[in-house]
Scaffold this motif. Sequence first.
Motif, mmCIF file in Angstrom:
data_model
loop_
_atom_site.group_PDB
_atom_site.id
_atom_site.type_symbol
_atom_site.label_atom_id
_atom_site.label_comp_id
_atom_site.label_asym_id
_atom_site.label_seq_id
_atom_site.Cartn_x
_atom_site.Cartn_y
_atom_site.Cartn_z
ATOM 1 N N VAL A 1 1.002 -1.240 -0.031
ATOM 2 C CA VAL A 1 -0.109 -0.101 -0.002
ATOM 3 C C VAL A 1 0.892 1.345 -0.074
ATOM 4 C CG1 VAL A 1 -1.693 1.242 1.265
ATOM 5 C CG2 VAL A 1 -1.762 -1.266 1.207
ATOM 6 N N CYS A 2 0.877 1.920 -0.962
ATOM 7 C CA CYS A 2 1.624 3.180 -1.169
ATOM 8 C C CYS A 2 1.030 4.236 -0.608
ATOM 9 C CB CYS A 2 2.172 3.424 -2.665
ATOM 10 S SG CYS A 2 3.129 2.001 -3.312
ATOM 11 N N ASN A 3 1.923 5.415 -0.174
ATOM 12 C CA ASN A 3 1.283 6.663 0.506
ATOM 13 C C ASN A 3 0.693 7.473 -0.586
ATOM 14 O OD1 ASN A 3 2.195 5.961 2.708
ATOM 15 N ND2 ASN A 3 3.977 7.223 2.736
ATOM 16 N N ALA A 4 -0.100 8.520 -0.593
ATOM 17 C CA ALA A 4 -0.906 9.104 -1.731
ATOM 18 C C ALA A 4 0.399 9.898 -2.508
ATOM 19 C CB ALA A 4 -1.692 10.469 -0.877
ATOM 20 N N GLY A 5 0.213 9.833 -3.646
ATOM 21 C CA GLY A 5 1.181 10.350 -4.649
ATOM 22 C C GLY A 5 2.320 9.392 -5.021
ATOM 23 N N TYR A 6 2.287 8.174 -4.570
ATOM 24 C CA TYR A 6 3.142 7.001 -5.085
ATOM 25 C C TYR A 6 2.642 5.785 -5.439
ATOM 26 C CZ TYR A 6 6.594 9.985 -2.597
ATOM 27 O OH TYR A 6 7.167 11.101 -2.127
ATOM 28 N N SER A 7 3.195 4.887 -6.025
ATOM 29 C CA SER A 7 2.593 3.965 -6.799
ATOM 30 C C SER A 7 3.664 2.716 -6.584
ATOM 31 C CB SER A 7 1.887 4.014 -8.063
ATOM 32 O OG SER A 7 1.412 2.862 -8.589
ATOM 33 N N PRO A 8 3.308 1.659 -6.852
ATOM 34 C CA PRO A 8 4.211 0.361 -6.967
ATOM 35 C C PRO A 8 4.516 0.429 -8.665
ATOM 36 C CG PRO A 8 2.275 -0.444 -5.821
ATOM 37 C CD PRO A 8 2.004 0.759 -6.294
ATOM 38 N N PRO A 9 5.758 -0.258 -8.763
ATOM 39 C CA PRO A 9 6.093 -0.336 -10.282
ATOM 40 C C PRO A 9 5.140 -0.793 -11.078
ATOM 41 C CG PRO A 9 7.981 -0.992 -9.095
ATOM 42 C CD PRO A 9 6.821 -0.737 -8.076
ATOM 43 N N ASN A 10 4.741 -0.202 -12.138
ATOM 44 C CA ASN A 10 3.711 -0.889 -13.298
ATOM 45 C C ASN A 10 2.296 -0.692 -12.526
ATOM 46 O OD1 ASN A 10 5.834 -1.253 -15.091
ATOM 47 N ND2 ASN A 10 6.159 -3.302 -14.067
ATOM 48 N N GLY A 11 2.166 -0.273 -11.423
ATOM 49 C CA GLY A 11 0.881 0.156 -10.704
ATOM 50 C C GLY A 11 0.449 -1.133 -9.956
ATOM 51 N N GLN A 12 1.093 -2.232 -9.863
ATOM 52 C CA GLN A 12 0.777 -3.558 -9.186
ATOM 53 C C GLN A 12 0.942 -3.394 -7.754
ATOM 54 O OE1 GLN A 12 3.557 -6.296 -11.031
ATOM 55 N NE2 GLN A 12 2.523 -6.304 -12.997
ATOM 56 N N SER A 13 -0.171 -3.884 -6.991
ATOM 57 C CA SER A 13 -0.294 -3.822 -5.673
ATOM 58 C C SER A 13 0.205 -4.884 -5.033
ATOM 59 C CB SER A 13 -1.512 -3.209 -5.407
ATOM 60 O OG SER A 13 -2.544 -4.264 -5.790
ATOM 61 N N SER A 14 0.351 -6.124 -6.020
ATOM 62 C CA SER A 14 0.953 -7.240 -5.220
ATOM 63 C C SER A 14 1.967 -7.687 -6.054
ATOM 64 C CB SER A 14 -0.276 -8.312 -5.516
ATOM 65 O OG SER A 14 -1.356 -7.751 -4.744
ATOM 66 N N ILE A 15 2.916 -8.238 -5.375
ATOM 67 C CA ILE A 15 4.079 -8.864 -6.026
ATOM 68 C C ILE A 15 4.304 -10.132 -5.575
ATOM 69 C CG2 ILE A 15 5.407 -6.594 -6.751
ATOM 70 C CD1 ILE A 15 7.279 -7.030 -4.256
ATOM 71 N N ALA A 16 5.017 -11.054 -6.464
ATOM 72 C CA ALA A 16 5.098 -12.470 -6.017
ATOM 73 C C ALA A 16 6.770 -13.022 -5.958
ATOM 74 C CB ALA A 16 4.598 -13.443 -7.006
ATOM 75 N N CYS A 17 6.825 -13.618 -5.098
ATOM 76 C CA CYS A 17 8.414 -14.365 -4.792
ATOM 77 C C CYS A 17 8.482 -15.466 -5.748
ATOM 78 C CB CYS A 17 8.874 -14.822 -3.456
ATOM 79 S SG CYS A 17 10.243 -15.688 -3.145
ATOM 80 N N GLY A 18 9.492 -15.261 -6.614
ATOM 81 C CA GLY A 18 9.614 -16.341 -7.823
ATOM 82 C C GLY A 18 11.245 -16.950 -7.621
ATOM 83 N N GLU A 19 11.302 -17.779 -8.720
ATOM 84 C CA GLU A 19 12.618 -18.417 -8.622
ATOM 85 C C GLU A 19 13.708 -17.328 -8.774
ATOM 86 O OE1 GLU A 19 15.357 -21.291 -11.236
ATOM 87 O OE2 GLU A 19 13.188 -21.345 -11.592
ATOM 88 N N SER A 20 13.593 -16.109 -9.498
ATOM 89 C CA SER A 20 14.516 -15.181 -9.732
ATOM 90 C C SER A 20 14.405 -14.251 -8.743
ATOM 91 C CB SER A 20 14.152 -14.528 -10.959
ATOM 92 O OG SER A 20 14.654 -15.748 -12.083
ATOM 93 N N GLY A 21 13.675 -14.115 -7.716
ATOM 94 C CA GLY A 21 13.279 -13.026 -6.741
ATOM 95 C C GLY A 21 11.985 -12.423 -6.809
ATOM 96 N N TRP A 22 11.763 -11.261 -6.542
ATOM 97 C CA TRP A 22 10.397 -10.599 -6.512
ATOM 98 C C TRP A 22 10.257 -10.245 -8.120
ATOM 99 C CZ3 TRP A 22 7.602 -11.110 -2.507
ATOM 100 C CH2 TRP A 22 8.147 -11.131 -1.319
ATOM 101 N N SER A 23 8.870 -10.498 -8.360
ATOM 102 C CA SER A 23 8.321 -10.194 -9.598
ATOM 103 C C SER A 23 8.494 -8.533 -10.140
ATOM 104 C CB SER A 23 6.723 -10.586 -9.838
ATOM 105 O OG SER A 23 6.051 -9.935 -8.759
#
Length: 269
Positions: free
Chosen positions: A113-135
Amino acid sequence: MFLLISVVLTLWLSCAHGQGRTCDFPEIKHGSIYNENRYKKSFPADVGKYFYYTCEHSFVTPSQSLWTRINCTEEGWSPTPKCLRQCFFPWVENGQSTSSGQTHREGDVVHIVCNAGYSPPNGQSSIACGESGWSSPPECRRVYPQGRCGPPPPIDNGDTVSLPLPQYPPESAVEYKCQAYYVLQGDKHIVCRNGEWSEPPKCLGACVISEEMMQQHNIQLKWRQDRKLYTRTDDNIEFTCKYGYRPTTPNHTFRTTCHEGKVVYPHCE
Protein backbone atom coordinates in the motif's frame (compact mmCIF):
# COMPACT_ATOMS: atom_id res chain seq x y z
CA MET A 1 -0.33 -75.89 -21.89
CA PHE A 2 -2.12 -74.51 -18.86
CA LEU A 3 1.06 -74.89 -16.82
CA LEU A 4 3.07 -72.94 -19.41
CA ILE A 5 0.54 -70.09 -19.42
CA SER A 6 0.62 -69.99 -15.61
CA VAL A 7 4.42 -69.74 -15.57
CA VAL A 8 4.45 -66.95 -18.19
CA LEU A 9 1.73 -65.05 -16.30
CA THR A 10 3.61 -65.39 -13.04
CA LEU A 11 6.84 -64.11 -14.60
CA TRP A 12 4.99 -61.17 -16.20
CA LEU A 13 3.38 -60.20 -12.89
CA SER A 14 6.74 -60.46 -11.16
CA CYS A 15 8.42 -58.19 -13.69
CA ALA A 16 5.55 -55.72 -13.66
CA HIS A 17 5.58 -55.60 -9.87
CA GLY A 18 9.34 -55.13 -9.89
CA GLN A 19 9.29 -52.13 -12.21
CA GLY A 20 10.12 -48.81 -10.50
CA ARG A 21 11.83 -50.50 -7.59
CA THR A 22 14.91 -48.27 -8.04
CA CYS A 23 15.30 -44.49 -7.94
CA ASP A 24 17.48 -42.54 -10.37
CA PHE A 25 19.89 -39.88 -9.19
CA PRO A 26 17.82 -36.88 -7.99
CA GLU A 27 18.59 -33.82 -10.17
CA ILE A 28 17.79 -31.02 -7.72
CA LYS A 29 17.69 -27.52 -9.19
CA HIS A 30 19.57 -25.14 -6.87
CA GLY A 31 20.45 -28.04 -4.55
CA SER A 32 22.55 -31.19 -4.11
CA ILE A 33 22.61 -34.38 -2.04
CA TYR A 34 25.08 -34.87 0.80
CA ASN A 35 28.55 -35.89 -0.43
CA GLU A 36 27.23 -35.96 -4.02
CA ASN A 37 30.54 -36.77 -5.71
CA ARG A 38 30.92 -39.87 -3.54
CA TYR A 39 27.38 -41.26 -3.77
CA LYS A 40 26.45 -40.38 -7.36
CA LYS A 41 28.14 -43.50 -8.74
CA SER A 42 25.93 -45.72 -6.54
CA PHE A 43 22.72 -44.86 -8.42
CA PRO A 44 20.15 -46.09 -9.26
CA ALA A 45 19.24 -46.62 -5.59
CA ASP A 46 17.10 -49.47 -4.26
CA VAL A 47 13.78 -48.96 -2.52
CA GLY A 48 14.42 -48.22 1.14
CA LYS A 49 17.60 -46.23 0.54
CA TYR A 50 17.62 -42.68 1.77
CA PHE A 51 19.80 -39.59 1.27
CA TYR A 52 19.97 -36.04 2.58
CA TYR A 53 19.99 -32.94 0.40
CA THR A 54 20.53 -29.23 0.93
CA CYS A 55 19.93 -26.05 -1.09
CA GLU A 56 22.12 -23.25 -2.42
CA HIS A 57 22.32 -19.82 -0.78
CA SER A 58 19.00 -17.91 -1.00
CA PHE A 59 17.09 -21.19 -1.45
CA VAL A 60 15.52 -23.48 1.15
CA THR A 61 13.91 -26.93 1.32
CA PRO A 62 10.12 -27.08 1.93
CA SER A 63 10.86 -28.18 5.52
CA GLN A 64 13.32 -25.26 5.86
CA SER A 65 15.87 -27.66 7.37
CA LEU A 66 19.53 -27.37 6.48
CA TRP A 67 19.53 -31.05 5.46
CA THR A 68 16.31 -32.81 4.41
CA ARG A 69 15.92 -36.58 4.11
CA ILE A 70 14.45 -38.15 0.95
CA ASN A 71 13.50 -41.84 0.74
CA CYS A 72 13.45 -44.12 -2.31
CA THR A 73 9.95 -45.67 -2.48
CA GLU A 74 7.92 -47.69 -4.98
CA GLU A 75 6.60 -44.39 -6.38
CA GLY A 76 9.97 -42.62 -6.45
CA TRP A 77 11.57 -40.09 -4.12
CA SER A 78 9.52 -39.11 -1.09
CA PRO A 79 9.19 -36.27 -0.39
CA THR A 80 10.00 -34.89 -3.84
CA PRO A 81 13.27 -32.98 -3.45
CA LYS A 82 13.07 -29.30 -4.41
CA CYS A 83 14.57 -25.98 -3.43
CA LEU A 84 12.44 -22.86 -3.03
CA ARG A 85 13.68 -19.31 -3.45
CA GLN A 86 13.77 -17.04 -0.39
CA CYS A 87 12.88 -13.38 -0.91
CA PHE A 88 13.53 -10.75 1.75
CA PHE A 89 10.94 -7.98 1.84
CA PRO A 90 12.45 -4.67 3.03
CA TRP A 91 10.78 -1.72 4.69
CA VAL A 92 9.00 0.21 1.92
CA GLU A 93 9.82 3.90 1.70
CA ASN A 94 6.73 6.00 0.99
CA GLY A 95 4.51 2.96 1.57
CA GLN A 96 3.71 0.09 3.89
CA SER A 97 3.16 -3.65 3.96
CA THR A 98 2.49 -6.21 6.65
CA SER A 99 5.42 -8.17 5.21
CA SER A 100 8.05 -5.50 5.83
CA GLY A 101 11.19 -6.97 7.37
CA GLN A 102 10.08 -10.56 6.68
CA THR A 103 11.54 -13.32 4.50
CA HIS A 104 9.15 -15.08 2.11
CA ARG A 105 9.37 -18.27 0.09
CA GLU A 106 8.80 -18.93 -3.60
CA GLY A 107 5.08 -18.75 -4.37
CA ASP A 108 4.26 -16.21 -1.67
CA VAL A 109 2.38 -13.06 -2.71
CA VAL A 110 2.87 -9.75 -0.88
CA HIS A 111 0.60 -6.70 -0.96
CA ILE A 112 1.94 -3.14 -0.93
CA VAL A 113 0.00 0.00 0.00
CA CYS A 114 1.72 3.18 -1.19
CA ASN A 115 1.23 6.64 0.26
CA ALA A 116 -0.74 9.27 -1.62
CA GLY A 117 1.17 10.39 -4.72
CA TYR A 118 3.15 7.14 -4.93
CA SER A 119 2.61 3.85 -6.72
CA PRO A 120 4.30 0.43 -7.03
CA PRO A 121 6.17 -0.26 -10.31
CA ASN A 122 3.71 -0.73 -13.19
CA GLY A 123 0.88 0.06 -10.78
CA GLN A 124 0.86 -3.50 -9.38
CA SER A 125 -0.22 -3.59 -5.74
CA SER A 126 0.87 -7.23 -5.34
CA ILE A 127 4.23 -8.83 -6.10
CA ALA A 128 5.21 -12.50 -6.00
CA CYS A 129 8.35 -14.27 -4.83
CA GLY A 130 9.59 -16.39 -7.74
CA GLU A 131 12.67 -18.42 -8.62
CA SER A 132 14.52 -15.24 -9.70
CA GLY A 133 13.31 -13.09 -6.79
CA TRP A 134 10.49 -10.56 -6.60
CA SER A 135 8.37 -10.16 -9.74
CA SER A 136 8.69 -6.36 -9.35
CA PRO A 137 10.89 -4.21 -7.09
CA PRO A 138 9.31 -3.91 -3.60
CA GLU A 139 9.09 -0.14 -3.64
CA CYS A 140 6.79 2.84 -4.07
CA ARG A 141 7.66 5.37 -6.75
CA ARG A 142 6.55 8.95 -7.09
CA VAL A 143 3.61 9.34 -9.48
CA TYR A 144 3.64 12.39 -11.71
CA PRO A 145 0.46 13.49 -13.48
CA GLN A 146 -0.09 13.15 -17.25
CA GLY A 147 3.06 11.13 -17.92
CA ARG A 148 5.45 13.61 -16.36
CA CYS A 149 8.86 12.55 -15.01
CA GLY A 150 10.67 13.46 -11.83
CA PRO A 151 14.31 14.57 -11.63
CA PRO A 152 16.65 12.65 -13.98
CA PRO A 153 18.53 9.71 -12.42
CA PRO A 154 22.05 10.42 -11.10
CA ILE A 155 25.09 8.72 -12.67
CA ASP A 156 28.52 7.98 -11.22
CA ASN A 157 31.30 10.41 -12.18
CA GLY A 158 28.93 12.56 -14.21
CA ASP A 159 25.97 14.94 -14.02
CA THR A 160 23.36 16.71 -16.09
CA VAL A 161 24.42 19.77 -18.07
CA SER A 162 21.57 21.84 -16.61
CA LEU A 163 20.23 21.97 -13.06
CA PRO A 164 17.51 19.32 -12.55
CA LEU A 165 13.88 20.36 -12.21
CA PRO A 166 11.29 18.85 -9.85
CA GLN A 167 9.16 17.70 -12.82
CA TYR A 168 9.51 17.33 -16.60
CA PRO A 169 6.70 17.18 -19.20
CA PRO A 170 6.51 14.19 -21.60
CA GLU A 171 9.18 14.07 -24.36
CA SER A 172 11.51 16.36 -22.39
CA ALA A 173 15.21 15.62 -22.96
CA VAL A 174 18.11 16.03 -20.54
CA GLU A 175 21.81 15.98 -21.44
CA TYR A 176 24.61 14.41 -19.36
CA LYS A 177 28.33 15.09 -19.22
CA CYS A 178 31.18 13.26 -17.50
CA GLN A 179 33.86 14.56 -15.19
CA ALA A 180 37.34 15.27 -16.59
CA TYR A 181 39.12 12.19 -17.98
CA TYR A 182 35.95 10.09 -17.91
CA VAL A 183 34.41 8.90 -21.18
CA LEU A 184 30.68 8.90 -21.76
CA GLN A 185 29.24 5.60 -22.97
CA GLY A 186 25.74 5.54 -24.48
CA ASP A 187 23.43 8.34 -25.59
CA LYS A 188 24.20 11.57 -23.72
CA HIS A 189 20.50 12.50 -23.89
CA ILE A 190 17.66 10.78 -22.04
CA VAL A 191 13.97 11.31 -22.81
CA CYS A 192 10.87 11.33 -20.59
CA ARG A 193 8.24 8.92 -21.97
CA ASN A 194 5.16 7.59 -20.15
CA GLY A 195 6.44 8.90 -16.83
CA GLU A 196 9.80 7.08 -17.10
CA TRP A 197 13.25 8.25 -18.21
CA SER A 198 15.09 6.32 -20.89
CA GLU A 199 18.32 4.58 -19.84
CA PRO A 200 21.02 7.08 -18.80
CA PRO A 201 24.61 6.83 -20.08
CA LYS A 202 27.65 5.70 -18.09
CA CYS A 203 30.92 7.49 -17.41
CA LEU A 204 33.81 5.07 -17.92
CA GLY A 205 36.64 5.44 -15.44
CA ALA A 206 39.91 7.25 -15.97
CA CYS A 207 43.30 5.65 -15.27
CA VAL A 208 45.76 7.19 -12.85
CA ILE A 209 49.39 6.28 -13.54
CA SER A 210 51.27 7.19 -10.37
CA GLU A 211 54.96 7.31 -9.47
CA GLU A 212 54.29 4.71 -6.78
CA MET A 213 52.83 2.20 -9.27
CA MET A 214 55.69 2.73 -11.73
CA GLN A 215 58.20 2.31 -8.89
CA GLN A 216 56.69 -1.08 -8.00
CA HIS A 217 57.19 -2.31 -11.56
CA ASN A 218 60.56 -0.55 -12.16
CA ILE A 219 59.14 1.31 -15.16
CA GLN A 220 58.62 4.88 -16.34
CA LEU A 221 56.64 6.66 -19.03
CA LYS A 222 58.42 6.35 -22.36
CA TRP A 223 57.76 9.78 -23.80
CA ARG A 224 57.06 11.89 -20.72
CA GLN A 225 58.68 12.69 -17.39
CA ASP A 226 55.43 13.05 -15.43
CA ARG A 227 55.26 11.60 -11.92
CA LYS A 228 51.51 11.13 -12.31
CA LEU A 229 49.42 10.80 -15.44
CA TYR A 230 45.64 10.82 -15.90
CA THR A 231 44.40 9.13 -19.03
CA ARG A 232 40.98 8.27 -20.43
CA THR A 233 39.46 4.93 -21.33
CA ASP A 234 40.83 3.52 -24.63
CA ASP A 235 43.89 5.83 -24.53
CA ASN A 236 47.24 4.12 -25.12
CA ILE A 237 50.14 4.42 -22.67
CA GLU A 238 53.75 3.51 -23.40
CA PHE A 239 56.29 2.51 -20.75
CA THR A 240 59.97 1.66 -20.68
CA CYS A 241 62.24 0.14 -18.06
CA LYS A 242 64.04 2.41 -15.65
CA TYR A 243 67.78 2.74 -16.12
CA GLY A 244 69.58 -0.44 -15.08
CA TYR A 245 66.51 -2.71 -15.34
CA ARG A 246 65.52 -5.23 -18.02
CA PRO A 247 62.03 -6.31 -19.21
CA THR A 248 60.54 -9.45 -17.66
CA THR A 249 57.25 -9.22 -19.57
CA PRO A 250 56.83 -9.38 -23.39
CA ASN A 251 57.59 -6.26 -25.46
CA HIS A 252 53.94 -5.73 -26.42
CA THR A 253 53.00 -5.22 -22.73
CA PHE A 254 54.96 -1.96 -22.68
CA ARG A 255 52.26 -0.41 -24.88
CA THR A 256 49.03 -0.84 -22.95
CA THR A 257 45.52 0.63 -22.96
CA CYS A 258 43.44 2.24 -20.24
CA HIS A 259 40.26 0.18 -19.87
CA GLU A 260 37.53 1.56 -17.60
CA GLY A 261 39.96 2.75 -14.95
CA LYS A 262 42.30 -0.25 -15.12
CA VAL A 263 45.79 -0.68 -16.58
CA VAL A 264 47.84 -3.85 -16.91
CA TYR A 265 51.42 -2.84 -16.14
CA PRO A 266 54.57 -4.33 -17.68
CA HIS A 267 57.41 -5.28 -15.36
CA CYS A 268 61.17 -4.89 -15.25
CA GLU A 269 63.86 -6.33 -12.97
